[in-house]
Design an enzyme around this catalytic site. Structure first.
Site: not given
Length: 252
Positions: A10-12, A96, A98, A168, A174, A213, A234-235
């Site tokens: 997930n590059w966001k 998600h 967010e 999650e 993050g 993470s 994610g990151g």
């Protein structure tokens, strides 16, 4: 030995054309190291066409980070399931944290998005998880189970093959914090029992992913847990070498 069979990036709101090309080239060149793992990349909408153009073979799928519950109409800025399918998307992230927090997506809206995704024959990746205050209050399972039940309300068992649930914990997204493998497994074990309760024995085949993470250093241990079938990354999915290492960890 890891049980993981699905790893989703997930590059966001990150990435560019150069990263799309670099990532696909790396995954393609090293594919023999994780042949048993299904890999999905969910870029921003603007990069979907670049990825689908690069991913000319089936081992790398492309996903979207969200979708409208509406098929068409006066919904400025939204994207429909049919538009995503035309662009080559096969997976959609739904609910998600967010989207829930920053864009006020309700359980009812998430349920509608899941139904729209499944009706379009796309795979819905339902994201669930508790925040830090809920965890500290001992409400983790109450929150997670209610999110799952609300999102999957009215879904027929025959649609189960197109559903993935990603746990999650919000406090670990993050932040650098990660649920321990034991904490993650505890929730996943309950999730497994819940989807079996909702859908019958077919729920045993529903993929359960962990996100929050996930890094090369902890991926193998997380993926080794009995009820963790892969990861939503994610990151670390923005760093080609890190994401490649996570895919390799899923292979075992």
């Amino acid at each position: 030995m890891p049980n993981a069979s699905l790893v989703i990036a997930n590059w966001k709101m990150n990435g560019n054309k150069a990263l799309a090309k670099e990532m696909v080239t790396s995954l393609r060149d090293n594919h023999e190291q994780f042949q048993a793992v299904n890999v999905v990349v969910c870029p921003p909408f603007t990069l979907i066409s670049d990825l689908t153009r690069e991913c000319y073979y089936d081992d790398i799928a492309v996903g979207a980070q969200t979708v409208s519950e509406h098929e068409s109409g006066a919904y400025t800025g939204e994207v429909s399931t049919s538009q995503l399918k035309e662009a080559g998307v096969s997976y959609v992230l739904v609910g998600h944290s967010e989207r829930r927090q920053l864009f006020a997506e309700s359980d009812e809206q998430i349920n509608q998005k899941v139904k729209a995704t499944l009706s379009a024959n796309l795979k819905a990746v339902l994201c669930v998880g508790e925040n830090k205050s809920q965890r500290d209050a001992g409400e983790t399972w109450d929150v997670v189970s209610q999110q799952v039940k609300n999102a999957l309300q009215g879904i027929a068992p025959e649609s189960t093959g197109k559903i993935i649930v990603a746990y999650e914990p919000v406090w670990a997204i993050g932040t650098g914090e990660t649920a321990t493998p034991e904490q993650a497994q505890e929730v996943h074990e309950k999730l497994r029992a819940l989807v079996v309760e909702l859908f019958g024995e077919i729920g045993n085949k529903l993929p359960l992913l962990y996100g929050g993470s996930v890094k090369p250093g902890n991926a193998k241990e997380l993926f080794s847990q009995k009820d963790i079938d892969g990861g939503l990354i994610g990151g670390a999915s923005l760093k080609t070498d890190d994401f490649l290492s996570i895919c390799q960890a899923a292979q075992g």
